[in-house]
Design a protein around this motif. Structure first.
Motif, PDB file in Angstrom:
ATOM      1  N   ASP A  25      43.512  38.986  37.587  1.00  0.00           N
ATOM      2  CA  ASP A  25      44.617  38.394  38.345  1.00  0.00           C
ATOM      3  C   ASP A  25      44.385  36.904  38.574  1.00  0.00           C
ATOM      4  O   ASP A  25      45.311  36.090  38.457  1.00  0.00           O
ATOM      5  N   ALA A  26      43.140  36.563  38.932  1.00  0.00           N
ATOM      6  CA  ALA A  26      42.832  35.153  39.165  1.00  0.00           C
ATOM      7  C   ALA A  26      42.943  34.350  37.877  1.00  0.00           C
ATOM      8  O   ALA A  26      43.401  33.205  37.883  1.00  0.00           O
ATOM      9  N   LEU A  27      42.546  34.952  36.760  1.00  0.00           N
ATOM     10  CA  LEU A  27      42.573  34.245  35.483  1.00  0.00           C
ATOM     11  C   LEU A  27      43.997  33.945  35.029  1.00  0.00           C
ATOM     12  O   LEU A  27      44.298  32.852  34.545  1.00  0.00           O
ATOM     13  N   ILE A  28      44.896  34.917  35.203  1.00  0.00           N
ATOM     14  CA  ILE A  28      46.270  34.733  34.731  1.00  0.00           C
ATOM     15  C   ILE A  28      47.191  34.192  35.815  1.00  0.00           C
ATOM     16  O   ILE A  28      48.378  33.978  35.579  1.00  0.00           O
ATOM     17  N   GLY A  29      46.628  33.981  37.026  1.00  0.00           N
ATOM     18  CA  GLY A  29      47.413  33.378  38.085  1.00  0.00           C
ATOM     19  C   GLY A  29      48.178  34.347  38.950  1.00  0.00           C
ATOM     20  O   GLY A  29      48.872  33.932  39.882  1.00  0.00           O
ATOM     21  N   ALA A  30      48.039  35.660  38.700  1.00  0.00           N
ATOM     22  CA  ALA A  30      48.798  36.637  39.486  1.00  0.00           C
ATOM     23  C   ALA A  30      48.305  36.739  40.916  1.00  0.00           C
ATOM     24  O   ALA A  30      49.054  37.120  41.817  1.00  0.00           O
ATOM     25  N   GLY A  31      47.043  36.411  41.130  1.00  0.00           N
ATOM     26  CA  GLY A  31      46.487  36.515  42.473  1.00  0.00           C
ATOM     27  C   GLY A  31      46.214  35.179  43.109  1.00  0.00           C
ATOM     28  O   GLY A  31      45.533  35.108  44.121  1.00  0.00           O
ATOM     29  N   GLY A  32      46.736  34.126  42.531  1.00  0.00           N
ATOM     30  CA  GLY A  32      46.464  32.806  43.075  1.00  0.00           C
ATOM     31  C   GLY A  32      45.057  32.361  42.705  1.00  0.00           C
ATOM     32  O   GLY A  32      44.419  32.940  41.830  1.00  0.00           O
ATOM     33  N   PRO A  33      44.534  31.362  43.378  1.00  0.00           N
ATOM     34  CA  PRO A  33      43.225  30.821  43.001  1.00  0.00           C
ATOM     35  C   PRO A  33      42.060  31.713  43.386  1.00  0.00           C
ATOM     36  O   PRO A  33      40.963  31.546  42.892  1.00  0.00           O
ATOM     37  N   ALA A  34      42.259  32.680  44.294  1.00  0.00           N
ATOM     38  CA  ALA A  34      41.159  33.517  44.756  1.00  0.00           C
ATOM     39  C   ALA A  34      41.239  34.896  44.133  1.00  0.00           C
ATOM     40  O   ALA A  34      42.225  35.286  43.518  1.00  0.00           O
ATOM     41  N   LEU A  35      40.163  35.674  44.283  1.00  0.00           N
ATOM     42  CA  LEU A  35      40.141  37.038  43.760  1.00  0.00           C
ATOM     43  C   LEU A  35      40.745  38.042  44.728  1.00  0.00           C
ATOM     44  O   LEU A  35      40.813  39.222  44.423  1.00  0.00           O
ATOM     45  N   LEU A  36      41.177  37.604  45.884  1.00  0.00           N
ATOM     46  CA  LEU A  36      41.788  38.495  46.873  1.00  0.00           C
ATOM     47  C   LEU A  36      40.887  39.695  47.168  1.00  0.00           C
ATOM     48  O   LEU A  36      41.270  40.846  47.010  1.00  0.00           O
ATOM     49  N   LEU A  37      39.664  39.403  47.589  1.00  0.00           N
ATOM     50  CA  LEU A  37      38.683  40.458  47.823  1.00  0.00           C
ATOM     51  C   LEU A  37      38.948  41.211  49.119  1.00  0.00           C
ATOM     52  O   LEU A  37      38.576  42.377  49.256  1.00  0.00           O
ATOM     53  N   ASP A  38      39.572  40.558  50.066  1.00  0.00           N
ATOM     54  CA  ASP A  38      39.782  41.171  51.377  1.00  0.00           C
ATOM     55  C   ASP A  38      41.129  41.886  51.396  1.00  0.00           C
ATOM     56  O   ASP A  38      42.115  41.399  51.948  1.00  0.00           O
ATOM     57  N   THR A  39      41.179  43.043  50.762  1.00  0.00           N
ATOM     58  CA  THR A  39      42.399  43.835  50.692  1.00  0.00           C
ATOM     59  C   THR A  39      42.096  45.261  51.130  1.00  0.00           C
ATOM     60  O   THR A  39      40.945  45.701  51.075  1.00  0.00           O
ATOM     61  N   PRO A  40      43.100  46.010  51.564  1.00  0.00           N
ATOM     62  CA  PRO A  40      42.857  47.370  52.060  1.00  0.00           C
ATOM     63  C   PRO A  40      42.219  48.299  51.033  1.00  0.00           C
ATOM     64  O   PRO A  40      41.496  49.226  51.405  1.00  0.00           O
ATOM     65  N   ASP A  41      42.478  48.070  49.742  1.00  0.00           N
ATOM     66  CA  ASP A  41      41.936  48.967  48.724  1.00  0.00           C
ATOM     67  C   ASP A  41      40.591  48.506  48.178  1.00  0.00           C
ATOM     68  O   ASP A  41      40.072  49.073  47.217  1.00  0.00           O
ATOM     69  N   ALA A  42      40.009  47.456  48.769  1.00  0.00           N
ATOM     70  CA  ALA A  42      38.736  46.942  48.276  1.00  0.00           C
ATOM     71  C   ALA A  42      37.628  47.981  48.441  1.00  0.00           C
ATOM     72  O   ALA A  42      37.574  48.683  49.455  1.00  0.00           O
ATOM     73  N   PRO A  43      36.730  48.097  47.462  1.00  0.00           N
ATOM     74  CA  PRO A  43      35.610  49.033  47.583  1.00  0.00           C
ATOM     75  C   PRO A  43      34.668  48.633  48.706  1.00  0.00           C
ATOM     76  O   PRO A  43      34.734  47.526  49.249  1.00  0.00           O
ATOM     77  N   ALA A  44      33.767  49.557  49.053  1.00  0.00           N
ATOM     78  CA  ALA A  44      32.742  49.261  50.050  1.00  0.00           C
ATOM     79  C   ALA A  44      31.880  48.091  49.567  1.00  0.00           C
ATOM     80  O   ALA A  44      31.748  47.848  48.366  1.00  0.00           O
ATOM     81  N   HIS A  45      31.288  47.392  50.521  1.00  0.00           N
ATOM     82  CA  HIS A  45      30.562  46.164  50.181  1.00  0.00           C
ATOM     83  C   HIS A  45      29.420  46.423  49.200  1.00  0.00           C
ATOM     84  O   HIS A  45      29.200  45.643  48.272  1.00  0.00           O
ATOM     85  N   ARG A  46      28.693  47.515  49.390  1.00  0.00           N
ATOM     86  CA  ARG A  46      27.562  47.788  48.484  1.00  0.00           C
ATOM     87  C   ARG A  46      28.063  47.998  47.052  1.00  0.00           C
ATOM     88  O   ARG A  46      27.414  47.579  46.085  1.00  0.00           O
ATOM     89  N   ALA A  47      29.226  48.651  46.921  1.00  0.00           N
ATOM     90  CA  ALA A  47      29.794  48.851  45.594  1.00  0.00           C
ATOM     91  C   ALA A  47      30.298  47.535  45.016  1.00  0.00           C
ATOM     92  O   ALA A  47      30.180  47.290  43.811  1.00  0.00           O
ATOM     93  N   LEU A  48      30.858  46.677  45.862  1.00  0.00           N
ATOM     94  CA  LEU A  48      31.311  45.362  45.399  1.00  0.00           C
ATOM     95  C   LEU A  48      30.144  44.523  44.889  1.00  0.00           C
ATOM     96  O   LEU A  48      30.262  43.817  43.882  1.00  0.00           O
ATOM     97  N   LEU A  49      29.001  44.605  45.580  1.00  0.00           N
ATOM     98  CA  LEU A  49      27.824  43.860  45.127  1.00  0.00           C
ATOM     99  C   LEU A  49      27.368  44.341  43.757  1.00  0.00           C
ATOM    100  O   LEU A  49      27.044  43.536  42.875  1.00  0.00           O
ATOM    101  N   ALA A  50      27.332  45.657  43.575  1.00  0.00           N
ATOM    102  CA  ALA A  50      26.946  46.207  42.271  1.00  0.00           C
ATOM    103  C   ALA A  50      27.934  45.778  41.195  1.00  0.00           C
ATOM    104  O   ALA A  50      27.542  45.416  40.079  1.00  0.00           O
TER     105      ALA A  50
END
Length: 231
Positions: A25-50
């Protein structure tokens, strides 16, 4: 009931696909300049780190290709993942350890550009093998290094063995190993039309039609296009 051994693997695999989708999304501009990590469907932090560790430099690639610094949330996640997984795995085979070292070196270098820590020590040497079919495997795993502005012995070897990269990508496509074909195609896109020994647009069109449709494969394809393939 799923075993405790397989459940984290599935969780981390799902997180990797989720994070690859945000990077796309960030690459094609669909999500703006950020990766939009803080969303309700985001995985748990430990999984995000992996997941951030698995994606490595690809997490920072959208900003690099756009010519701007990565957003703070993405940089923080990449830096934390790099720190958590920086230690080498003593049980890893030498080839896997070398791939891990090069990917870590690249991530550290990109983070250093963003003001996080210093670059890692250059690994001992690039993966090399006189047999192109064997050599293409670690080069596919090192496709996140195929980014503009990066240079290393791995990049030099890619230039010197461009024909072997083309052979590897063609072989992988014929064997329906779409992910390997895409990753080797990324090196070919990085080489540029003048130095690429393969007609890349038909290969990317074929892989678009026959790929597995996962966000991670879509990210690989978008990165190929961003590096100079057909749009």
């Amino acid at each position: 009931m799923p075993s405790t051994e397989t459940s984290p693997r599935r969780e981390y695999a799902a997180a990797t696909e989720w994070l690859a989708g945000r990077a796309l999304d960030a690459l094609i501009g669909a999500g703006g300049p950020a990766l939009l990590l803080d969303t309700p469907d985001a995985p748990a932090h430990r999984a995000l780190l992996a997941a951030a560790h698995v994606l490595g430099p690809d997490l920072l690639a959208p900003a690099l290709l756009a010519g701007r610094p990565p957003d703070p949330a993405t940089t923080k996640l990449a830096a934390e993942a790099h720190q958590v997984f920086a230690a080498a795995d003593p049980a890893a085979p030498p080839a896997a350890a070398l791939v891990r070292a090069w990917r870590g070196w690249t991530t550290a270098g990109l983070l250093a550009r963003a003001g996080h820590a210093g670059p890692a020590e250059l690994p001992s040497g690039p993966p090399d093998d006189p047999a192109w079919a064997r050599w293409s495997q670690p080069m596919a795993q090192l496709s996140p290094l195929a980014l503009p502005g990066l240079d290393s012995p791995v990049h030099l070897l890619a230039r010197q063995r461009a024909l072997d990269l083309a052979r590897g990508a063609t072989r992988a496509a014929l064997r329906r190993d779409h992910r390997t074909a895409l990753r080797l195609a990324r090196w070919l896109a990085w080489l540029g039309p003048a130095d690429c020994p393969l007609d890349l647009p038909p290969l990317l069109s074929h892989l678009t039609l026959t790929g597995d449709g996962t966000p991670r494969s879509a990210l690989d394809l978008a990165l190929c296009r961003a590096l100079g393939g057909p749009r």
